[in-house]
Design an enzyme around this catalytic site. Structure first.
Site, PDB file in Angstrom:
ATOM      1  N   HIS A 262       0.874  -1.181   0.000  1.00 50.75           N
ATOM      2  CA  HIS A 262       0.000   0.000   0.000  1.00 50.75           C
ATOM      3  C   HIS A 262       0.909   1.228   0.000  1.00 50.75           C
ATOM      4  O   HIS A 262       1.674   1.422  -0.941  1.00 50.75           O
ATOM      5  CB  HIS A 262      -0.929  -0.104   1.211  1.00 50.75           C
ATOM      6  N   HIS A 301      -2.104  -1.936 -10.010  1.00 57.49           N
ATOM      7  CA  HIS A 301      -3.081  -1.353  -9.099  1.00 57.49           C
ATOM      8  C   HIS A 301      -4.341  -2.198  -9.135  1.00 57.49           C
ATOM      9  O   HIS A 301      -4.706  -2.707 -10.191  1.00 57.49           O
ATOM     10  CB  HIS A 301      -3.408   0.097  -9.499  1.00 57.49           C
ATOM     11  N   ASP A 357       3.005   5.640  -6.721  1.00 58.14           N
ATOM     12  CA  ASP A 357       4.249   5.514  -5.958  1.00 58.14           C
ATOM     13  C   ASP A 357       5.488   5.402  -6.821  1.00 58.14           C
ATOM     14  O   ASP A 357       6.602   5.499  -6.307  1.00 58.14           O
ATOM     15  CB  ASP A 357       4.169   4.281  -5.045  1.00 58.14           C
TER      16      ASP A 357
HETATM   17  N1  ACO Z   1       5.062  -6.751 -10.622  1.00 63.06           N
HETATM   18  C1  ACO Z   1       4.957  -7.936 -11.255  1.00 63.06           C
HETATM   19  N2  ACO Z   1       3.819  -8.633 -11.392  1.00 63.06           N
HETATM   20  C2  ACO Z   1       2.712  -8.091 -10.855  1.00 63.06           C
HETATM   21  C3  ACO Z   1       2.733  -6.857 -10.185  1.00 63.06           C
HETATM   22  C4  ACO Z   1       3.960  -6.168 -10.087  1.00 63.06           C
HETATM   23  N3  ACO Z   1       4.049  -4.991  -9.479  1.00 63.06           N
HETATM   24  N4  ACO Z   1       1.494  -6.564  -9.759  1.00 63.06           N
HETATM   25  C5  ACO Z   1       0.712  -7.579 -10.142  1.00 63.06           C
HETATM   26  N5  ACO Z   1       1.454  -8.499 -10.799  1.00 63.06           N
HETATM   27  C6  ACO Z   1       0.967  -9.722 -11.438  1.00 63.06           C
HETATM   28  C7  ACO Z   1       0.648 -10.796 -10.427  1.00 63.06           C
HETATM   29  O1  ACO Z   1       1.755 -11.632 -10.191  1.00 63.06           O
HETATM   30  C8  ACO Z   1      -0.500 -11.500 -11.104  1.00 63.06           C
HETATM   31  O2  ACO Z   1       0.034 -12.325 -12.106  1.00 63.06           O
HETATM   32  P1  ACO Z   1      -0.648 -13.773 -12.398  1.00 63.06           P
HETATM   33  O3  ACO Z   1      -2.031 -13.436 -12.906  1.00 63.06           O
HETATM   34  O4  ACO Z   1       0.256 -14.404 -13.396  1.00 63.06           O
HETATM   35  O5  ACO Z   1      -0.677 -14.488 -11.084  1.00 63.06           O
HETATM   36  C9  ACO Z   1      -1.253 -10.381 -11.805  1.00 63.06           C
HETATM   37  O6  ACO Z   1      -0.258  -9.368 -12.060  1.00 63.06           O
HETATM   38  C10 ACO Z   1      -2.381  -9.785 -11.002  1.00 63.06           C
HETATM   39  O7  ACO Z   1      -1.846  -9.392  -9.748  1.00 63.06           O
HETATM   40  P2  ACO Z   1      -2.655  -9.339  -8.403  1.00 63.06           P
HETATM   41  O8  ACO Z   1      -1.724  -9.525  -7.258  1.00 63.06           O
HETATM   42  O9  ACO Z   1      -3.841 -10.261  -8.511  1.00 63.06           O
HETATM   43  O10 ACO Z   1      -3.189  -7.879  -8.448  1.00 63.06           O
HETATM   44  P3  ACO Z   1      -3.859  -7.126  -7.229  1.00 63.06           P
HETATM   45  O11 ACO Z   1      -4.910  -6.269  -7.788  1.00 63.06           O
HETATM   46  O12 ACO Z   1      -4.254  -8.073  -6.154  1.00 63.06           O
HETATM   47  O13 ACO Z   1      -2.657  -6.277  -6.633  1.00 63.06           O
HETATM   48  C11 ACO Z   1      -1.152  -4.557  -6.182  1.00 63.06           C
HETATM   49  C12 ACO Z   1      -2.515  -4.921  -6.773  1.00 63.06           C
HETATM   50  C13 ACO Z   1      -1.063  -5.023  -4.713  1.00 63.06           C
HETATM   51  C14 ACO Z   1      -0.998  -3.037  -6.167  1.00 63.06           C
HETATM   52  C15 ACO Z   1      -0.042  -5.232  -7.026  1.00 63.06           C
HETATM   53  O14 ACO Z   1      -0.099  -4.787  -8.366  1.00 63.06           O
HETATM   54  C16 ACO Z   1       1.356  -5.003  -6.454  1.00 63.06           C
HETATM   55  O15 ACO Z   1       1.794  -5.749  -5.579  1.00 63.06           O
HETATM   56  N6  ACO Z   1       2.085  -3.933  -6.923  1.00 63.06           N
HETATM   57  C17 ACO Z   1       3.373  -3.632  -6.399  1.00 63.06           C
HETATM   58  C18 ACO Z   1       3.226  -2.861  -5.093  1.00 63.06           C
HETATM   59  C19 ACO Z   1       2.740  -1.443  -5.305  1.00 63.06           C
HETATM   60  O16 ACO Z   1       3.243  -0.721  -6.161  1.00 63.06           O
HETATM   61  N7  ACO Z   1       1.767  -1.028  -4.482  1.00 63.06           N
HETATM   62  C20 ACO Z   1       1.233   0.333  -4.513  1.00 63.06           C
HETATM   63  C21 ACO Z   1      -0.172   0.350  -4.992  1.00 63.06           C
HETATM   64  S1  ACO Z   1      -0.766   1.996  -5.092  1.00 63.06           S
HETATM   65  C22 ACO Z   1      -1.103   2.392  -3.496  1.00 63.06           C
HETATM   66  O17 ACO Z   1      -1.427   1.608  -2.661  1.00 63.06           O
HETATM   67  C23 ACO Z   1      -0.950   3.772  -3.117  1.00 63.06           C
END
Ligand code: ACO
Length: 422
Positions: A262, A301, A357
């Site tokens: 987050h 996201h 971010d």
């Molecule tokens: N890098 C690589 N792969 C990713 C990333 C990433 N940053 N984010 C998602 N994926 C992939 C997952 O591995 C998944 O792949 P799969 O379908 O082969 O299993 C797919 O994309 C979907 O990912 P989920 O985890 O289901 O997406 P979710 O909506 O649950 O997660 C989140 C969103 C937590 C923001 C995620 O994209 C992430 O971890 N990002 C990195 C952390 C980040 O930047 N957080 C800040 C968010 S903005 C905020 O809170 C202010």
């Protein structure tokens, strides 16, 4: 096409039809079918837990509006305190209303001396400023008798003003303690962002805030002020629904924000870019992410699946800041990483784009903030979003204490076995 949905329970043949409004149908349909039937929805992927009039977000088209106003217009034309008024009160203020609001917030920036001398001085010398900020929020509530009067509108207003006014003071206090510098008292003659920068950086009698950096700080505050039902705001609503005081609820929200998935992501981005070290290492890093060895921090996201409008504004603000401070050396790595990811089918197929971010950490670093402070910088302006939602929750007759149901997947009843028979 009728705006209704019909659900049939195939076990009984019973059918219920309910309206779809704004893309949402009431879960009372399930209760009508069978009160013991629940929907399994981990992480609330398909659940609207409240009706809200505060922030509109269209993830598919990269739209973000506060009370109807596009974030791009607010970032260009407004100030954080005006946006705070808008979020809390629903309308932009008149000149008189804004003057009163600014005066109120500005004159609630001081904290009780015991907060600093007795509470903060008790932290370990290398305490993380976000841990200090989280606990300071909860501690602050113990200084105000009316904090628990959550049903009294006047008392609520006082706590809202106090929390918005004191959030930068708590944040700067945590930083100054962590580097062993004396605390700077708030300066009520300065704007909200300038006062914060002054409390952070002033050493000796004078510190001139560069107006370009003051404006960049204000824009960052505007962009982070609210983001509808994110993890932190949901924590605020859940804890607030038990009628806990807003300081304890905000501490819960800040705890949620602390996590690296987050608000902790901006910190993780800078650490990631530093670890990558140089542009040549970008392709290998992207491959390692695709092989499941970690995530590309600052990408992806839950809601935005096209672009994050805040990231676009922040990228521009980053260049404005670099004109004053000089370019952050990590910028070139960030740009190369963004290019590599946006042209790679792994990220394109999964609709992974830079989020707020990805660039905010680079600005914070250029402004001189240590990485440990990044999430605190996010928490200062998000305080108003938490409070706007808290107030909305308390005024919403459809809300009750938050209490989701579970799908029990443990063992059935069994008899206790004495320890020597196990
Ligand atoms: N890098 C690589 N792969 C990713 C990333 C990433 N940053 N984010 C998602 N994926 C992939 C997952 O591995 C998944 O792949 P799969 O379908 O082969 O299993 C797919 O994309 C979907 O990912 P989920 O985890 O289901 O997406 P979710 O909506 O649950 O997660 C989140 C969103 C937590 C923001 C995620 O994209 C992430 O971890 N990002 C990195 C952390 C980040 O930047 N957080 C800040 C968010 S903005 C905020 O809170 C202010």
């Amino acid at each position: 096409m009728p705006d209704t949905i019909t659900i049939t329970d195939d076990r009984t043949g019973k059918t219920v039809t309910v309206p779809i409004e704004g893309g949402v149908f009431p879960s009372s349909a399930l209760r009508e079918l069978d009160p013991s039937l629940f929907m399994y929805d981990p992480a609330y992927m398909s659940t609207a837990a409240c009706k809200s009039e505060i922030t509109y977000l269209d993830g598919a088209n990269g739209v973000l509006r506060y009370r109807g106003y596009p974030i791009e217009q607010l970032a260009e034309k407004s100030t954080y305190l005006e946006v705070a008024y808008l979020l809390v009160n629903g309308e932009l203020p008149t000149a008189d209303q804004l003057a009163t609001w600014n005066h109120e917030i500005t004159h609630h920036t001081f904290i009780h001396e015991n907060m600093r001398k007795r509470f903060v001085d008790g932290f370990h010398y290398d305490a993380h400023p976000m841990g200090m900020f989280v606990s300071s929020l909860a501690a602050l509530g113990t200084f105000y008798e009316g904090a628990k009067d959550v049903h009294d509108a006047d008392a609520r207003h006082r706590q809202i003003v106090r929390l918005i006014g004191k959030a930068p003071t708590l944040a700067a206090m945590a930083y100054r303690f962590s580097v062993g510098l004396p605390f700077n008292y708030p300066d009520n003659d300065l704007s909200y962002p300038a006062n914060f920068l002054n409390m952070m950086w002033k050493i000796g009698p004078r510190y001139e805030v560069d107006p370009r950096l003051e404006r960049a700080m204000d824009i960052l505050f505007i962009l982070h002020a609210d983001h509808e039902q994110n993890c932190g705001t949901t924590a605020m609503r859940v804890v607030g629904s038990s009628q806990a005081d807003p300081y304890s609820s905000a501490a819960a929200a800040a705890s949620a924000l602390y996590g690296p998935l987050h608000g902790g992501a901006n910190e993780a981005v800078v650490r990631m870019l530093s670890e990558i070290g140089s542009i040549e290492n970008v392709p290998a890093f992207v491959e390692s992410v695709k092989n499941g060895e970690g995530r590309l921090m600052g990408f992806g996201h839950r809601v935005y699946k096209n672009f994050d409008p805040r990231a676009t504004i922040i990228k521009q603000a980053a260049y404005d800041v670099f004109e004053v401070t000089g370019k952050n050396p990590l910028l070139d790595i960030a740009l190369a990483l963004e290019d590599a990811a946006l042209s790679d089918p792994y990220f394109v197929d999964r609709k992974l784009y830079p989020n707020v971010d990805f660039y905010s950490g680079l600005i914070y670093q250029a402004l001189g903030f240590p990485v440990d402070m990044f999430t605190v910088l996010f928490a200062i302006p998000r305080t108003v979003g938490w409070l706007a939602h808290w107030q909305e929750l308390l005024n919403d007759p459809e809300q009750k204490i938050s209490r989701p149901r579970q799908w029990y997947a443990g063992v059935d009843e069994r008899n206790y076995v004495a320890i020597d028979a196990r």
